[in-house]
Scaffold this motif. Sequence first.
Motif, PDB file in Angstrom:
ATOM      1  N   GLN A 226     -74.368 -13.694 -33.037  1.00 29.01           N
ATOM      2  CA  GLN A 226     -74.675 -12.708 -32.002  1.00 29.01           C
ATOM      3  C   GLN A 226     -76.098 -12.186 -32.198  1.00 29.01           C
ATOM      4  O   GLN A 226     -76.386 -11.498 -33.181  1.00 29.01           O
ATOM      5  CB  GLN A 226     -73.688 -11.537 -32.072  1.00 29.01           C
ATOM      6  CG  GLN A 226     -72.262 -11.900 -31.715  1.00 29.01           C
ATOM      7  CD  GLN A 226     -72.113 -12.237 -30.233  1.00 29.01           C
ATOM      8  OE1 GLN A 226     -72.674 -11.561 -29.375  1.00 29.01           O
ATOM      9  NE2 GLN A 226     -71.362 -13.277 -29.943  1.00 29.01           N
ATOM     10  N   PHE A 227     -76.988 -12.551 -31.276  1.00 37.95           N
ATOM     11  CA  PHE A 227     -78.360 -12.034 -31.297  1.00 37.95           C
ATOM     12  C   PHE A 227     -78.415 -10.837 -30.347  1.00 37.95           C
ATOM     13  O   PHE A 227     -78.345 -10.998 -29.127  1.00 37.95           O
ATOM     14  CB  PHE A 227     -79.352 -13.117 -30.871  1.00 37.95           C
ATOM     15  CG  PHE A 227     -79.567 -14.190 -31.897  1.00 37.95           C
ATOM     16  CD1 PHE A 227     -80.683 -14.151 -32.731  1.00 37.95           C
ATOM     17  CD2 PHE A 227     -78.654 -15.237 -32.044  1.00 37.95           C
ATOM     18  CE1 PHE A 227     -80.882 -15.149 -33.685  1.00 37.95           C
ATOM     19  CE2 PHE A 227     -78.851 -16.227 -32.992  1.00 37.95           C
ATOM     20  CZ  PHE A 227     -79.961 -16.183 -33.821  1.00 37.95           C
ATOM     21  N   LEU A 228     -78.559  -9.662 -30.900  1.00 32.86           N
ATOM     22  CA  LEU A 228     -78.440  -8.429 -30.112  1.00 32.86           C
ATOM     23  C   LEU A 228     -79.777  -7.842 -29.701  1.00 32.86           C
ATOM     24  O   LEU A 228     -79.817  -6.821 -29.020  1.00 32.86           O
ATOM     25  CB  LEU A 228     -77.633  -7.385 -30.895  1.00 32.86           C
ATOM     26  CG  LEU A 228     -76.242  -7.853 -31.335  1.00 32.86           C
ATOM     27  CD1 LEU A 228     -75.559  -6.769 -32.158  1.00 32.86           C
ATOM     28  CD2 LEU A 228     -75.394  -8.226 -30.128  1.00 32.86           C
ATOM     29  N   GLY A 229     -80.883  -8.468 -30.109  1.00 29.19           N
ATOM     30  CA  GLY A 229     -82.199  -7.969 -29.723  1.00 29.19           C
ATOM     31  C   GLY A 229     -82.630  -6.768 -30.545  1.00 29.19           C
ATOM     32  O   GLY A 229     -81.910  -6.285 -31.422  1.00 29.19           O
ATOM     33  N   ALA A 230     -83.825  -6.283 -30.248  1.00 27.38           N
ATOM     34  CA  ALA A 230     -84.347  -5.120 -30.953  1.00 27.38           C
ATOM     35  C   ALA A 230     -83.636  -3.856 -30.480  1.00 27.38           C
ATOM     36  O   ALA A 230     -83.288  -3.722 -29.307  1.00 27.38           O
ATOM     37  CB  ALA A 230     -85.847  -4.999 -30.700  1.00 27.38           C
ATOM     38  N   LYS A 231     -83.422  -2.937 -31.400  1.00 35.02           N
ATOM     39  CA  LYS A 231     -82.773  -1.671 -31.101  1.00 35.02           C
ATOM     40  C   LYS A 231     -83.665  -0.515 -31.559  1.00 35.02           C
ATOM     41  O   LYS A 231     -84.346  -0.627 -32.581  1.00 35.02           O
ATOM     42  CB  LYS A 231     -81.408  -1.566 -31.808  1.00 35.02           C
ATOM     43  CG  LYS A 231     -80.427  -2.683 -31.434  1.00 35.02           C
ATOM     44  CD  LYS A 231     -80.035  -2.621 -29.974  1.00 35.02           C
ATOM     45  CE  LYS A 231     -79.083  -3.757 -29.615  1.00 35.02           C
ATOM     46  NZ  LYS A 231     -78.773  -3.786 -28.158  1.00 35.02           N
ATOM     47  N   PRO A 232     -83.653   0.592 -30.820  1.00 34.66           N
ATOM     48  CA  PRO A 232     -84.414   1.770 -31.277  1.00 34.66           C
ATOM     49  C   PRO A 232     -83.938   2.205 -32.663  1.00 34.66           C
ATOM     50  O   PRO A 232     -82.763   2.053 -33.006  1.00 34.66           O
ATOM     51  CB  PRO A 232     -84.092   2.830 -30.221  1.00 34.66           C
ATOM     52  CG  PRO A 232     -83.655   2.060 -29.015  1.00 34.66           C
ATOM     53  CD  PRO A 232     -82.978   0.832 -29.532  1.00 34.66           C
ATOM     54  N   HIS A 233     -84.857   2.750 -33.430  1.00 32.23           N
ATOM     55  CA  HIS A 233     -84.544   3.116 -34.808  1.00 32.23           C
ATOM     56  C   HIS A 233     -83.340   4.056 -34.898  1.00 32.23           C
ATOM     57  O   HIS A 233     -82.493   3.924 -35.785  1.00 32.23           O
ATOM     58  CB  HIS A 233     -85.779   3.765 -35.439  1.00 32.23           C
ATOM     59  CG  HIS A 233     -85.697   3.890 -36.925  1.00 32.23           C
ATOM     60  ND1 HIS A 233     -85.989   5.055 -37.590  1.00 32.23           N
ATOM     61  CD2 HIS A 233     -85.353   2.995 -37.889  1.00 32.23           C
ATOM     62  CE1 HIS A 233     -85.830   4.881 -38.887  1.00 32.23           C
ATOM     63  NE2 HIS A 233     -85.451   3.641 -39.092  1.00 32.23           N
ATOM     64  N   HIS A 234     -83.258   5.004 -33.964  1.00 31.22           N
ATOM     65  CA  HIS A 234     -82.181   5.997 -34.044  1.00 31.22           C
ATOM     66  C   HIS A 234     -80.805   5.409 -33.723  1.00 31.22           C
ATOM     67  O   HIS A 234     -79.790   6.043 -33.991  1.00 31.22           O
ATOM     68  CB  HIS A 234     -82.470   7.177 -33.106  1.00 31.22           C
ATOM     69  CG  HIS A 234     -82.448   6.808 -31.643  1.00 31.22           C
ATOM     70  ND1 HIS A 234     -83.558   6.337 -30.977  1.00 31.22           N
ATOM     71  CD2 HIS A 234     -81.449   6.841 -30.719  1.00 31.22           C
ATOM     72  CE1 HIS A 234     -83.250   6.090 -29.718  1.00 31.22           C
ATOM     73  NE2 HIS A 234     -81.980   6.393 -29.526  1.00 31.22           N
ATOM     74  N   GLU A 235     -80.757   4.190 -33.168  1.00 35.54           N
ATOM     75  CA  GLU A 235     -79.471   3.566 -32.852  1.00 35.54           C
ATOM     76  C   GLU A 235     -78.940   2.683 -33.981  1.00 35.54           C
ATOM     77  O   GLU A 235     -77.787   2.234 -33.924  1.00 35.54           O
ATOM     78  CB  GLU A 235     -79.594   2.714 -31.574  1.00 35.54           C
ATOM     79  CG  GLU A 235     -79.821   3.525 -30.308  1.00 35.54           C
ATOM     80  CD  GLU A 235     -79.853   2.650 -29.066  1.00 35.54           C
ATOM     81  OE1 GLU A 235     -79.538   1.436 -29.186  1.00 35.54           O
ATOM     82  OE2 GLU A 235     -80.207   3.168 -27.992  1.00 35.54           O
ATOM     83  N   LEU A 236     -79.749   2.447 -35.006  1.00 38.33           N
ATOM     84  CA  LEU A 236     -79.352   1.483 -36.026  1.00 38.33           C
ATOM     85  C   LEU A 236     -78.158   1.938 -36.858  1.00 38.33           C
ATOM     86  O   LEU A 236     -77.398   1.109 -37.366  1.00 38.33           O
ATOM     87  CB  LEU A 236     -80.537   1.195 -36.958  1.00 38.33           C
ATOM     88  CG  LEU A 236     -81.691   0.386 -36.352  1.00 38.33           C
ATOM     89  CD1 LEU A 236     -82.794   0.199 -37.375  1.00 38.33           C
ATOM     90  CD2 LEU A 236     -81.200  -0.963 -35.836  1.00 38.33           C
ATOM     91  N   THR A 237     -77.977   3.242 -36.988  1.00 38.74           N
ATOM     92  CA  THR A 237     -76.860   3.740 -37.806  1.00 38.74           C
ATOM     93  C   THR A 237     -75.534   3.144 -37.357  1.00 38.74           C
ATOM     94  O   THR A 237     -74.703   2.738 -38.190  1.00 38.74           O
ATOM     95  CB  THR A 237     -76.791   5.275 -37.746  1.00 38.74           C
ATOM     96  OG1 THR A 237     -78.034   5.814 -38.208  1.00 38.74           O
ATOM     97  CG2 THR A 237     -75.672   5.810 -38.623  1.00 38.74           C
ATOM     98  N   SER A 238     -75.307   3.084 -36.075  1.00 36.52           N
ATOM     99  CA  SER A 238     -74.034   2.561 -35.560  1.00 36.52           C
ATOM    100  C   SER A 238     -73.843   1.102 -35.948  1.00 36.52           C
ATOM    101  O   SER A 238     -72.738   0.685 -36.307  1.00 36.52           O
ATOM    102  CB  SER A 238     -73.986   2.701 -34.033  1.00 36.52           C
ATOM    103  OG  SER A 238     -74.017   4.056 -33.658  1.00 36.52           O
ATOM    104  N   TYR A 239     -74.918   0.320 -35.885  1.00 36.35           N
ATOM    105  CA  TYR A 239     -74.805  -1.098 -36.212  1.00 36.35           C
ATOM    106  C   TYR A 239     -74.612  -1.300 -37.713  1.00 36.35           C
ATOM    107  O   TYR A 239     -73.816  -2.145 -38.136  1.00 36.35           O
ATOM    108  CB  TYR A 239     -76.046  -1.844 -35.723  1.00 36.35           C
ATOM    109  CG  TYR A 239     -76.122  -1.882 -34.215  1.00 36.35           C
ATOM    110  CD1 TYR A 239     -75.408  -2.839 -33.494  1.00 36.35           C
ATOM    111  CD2 TYR A 239     -76.875  -0.956 -33.507  1.00 36.35           C
ATOM    112  CE1 TYR A 239     -75.463  -2.878 -32.109  1.00 36.35           C
ATOM    113  CE2 TYR A 239     -76.937  -0.982 -32.123  1.00 36.35           C
ATOM    114  CZ  TYR A 239     -76.218  -1.943 -31.434  1.00 36.35           C
ATOM    115  OH  TYR A 239     -76.258  -1.972 -30.056  1.00 36.35           O
TER     116      TYR A 239
END
Length: 352
Positions: A226-239
């Motif tokens: 699964q290539f999910l692309g770049a995510k904003p820094h503040h969203e990384l916690t969930s991943y």
Amino acid sequence: MRIAIVTDAGQSQINGVVNTLRATSACLRHNGHEVLLLSPDDFPTFACPTYPEIRLAHKPYARIAASLKAFGPDCIHISTEGPMGLAARRFCLRQGIGFTTAYHTRFPEYLSARSILPKALTYRWLRWFHGPSKAVMVPTPHVLKELEQRGFRHLVLWGRGVDTERFKPVDEDHACIVRPLYLYVGRVAVEKNIESFLQVDLPGSKWVIGDGPLREELQQRYPDVQFLGAKPHHELTSYYNCADVMVFPSHTDTFGLVMVEAMACGVPVAAYPVAGPLDVVAHGRSGILDEDLTSACQRALALDRREVREHALEYSWEYATQQFQQHLFQIHGVKARPNNLLAGRSRPASGL
């Protein structure tokens, strides 16, 4: 003190340099310092060769010189070796001003991996760039030792931190995930050695968060990933919190900030025993370091996530910023004196 920081990393980019400078600037301001952060965001730009999504400043010297003169800094720190860094270096040398620099990225290895320039030539250029620096700040002892062996001088340590209030264990809905989940976060580029992770035969799922020149090719070659692309820094916690193991296959990173962020969420790291992971991961406690990446991934599953987070708590931006400040104080011999670098300048002041 008034502290000017010059960087070629635009604040819209998603990488460790941007996150480091953002956190450091916030801590400096919290400590009562005035910070001017000069980045390509306020300059005309052009696409970086081989990395078109990265924008570099076009002929920034005049505006950098004007900005620094108007700000009247006590200290100037040059964070990167691109057009912005070169312009700031040139300004400081012309004005007789001492400055510090940082070594964030192994450009010789990156350029060599892309068959652009041989490492020896790039290291020679970097020695020239950092040569006049009063202190070259490097993130780990392993990197410092490597650069010493390559003839760099005035090397000092400047560590990294993690926001443990943002990056922490949280409950996520894991019902749809095929376990175990192995996660990679970072640029999808040849120098990150990501294919070593994609090739290993592991049960469960693999996620890749990030973008880069290899994404389209690797997405076609590894359809089960699964290539999910770049995510904003503040969203990384969930991943991070969805993952069972954070996989860090790079041989070239100087630190690897994403490893500390993952560990702060309780996610163990699987990596090679190379500079970066060797300084960041506590082998057998917060991750597994092994030349066999498959074995590292499998053994990391058994680690206690509470112990993993405990190790990450040893990293703080407050302590890292204290290191940064101390180098500035020692180099410039300043005790919060006002605007002295550019006042009546004809030669370097004492202490520089």
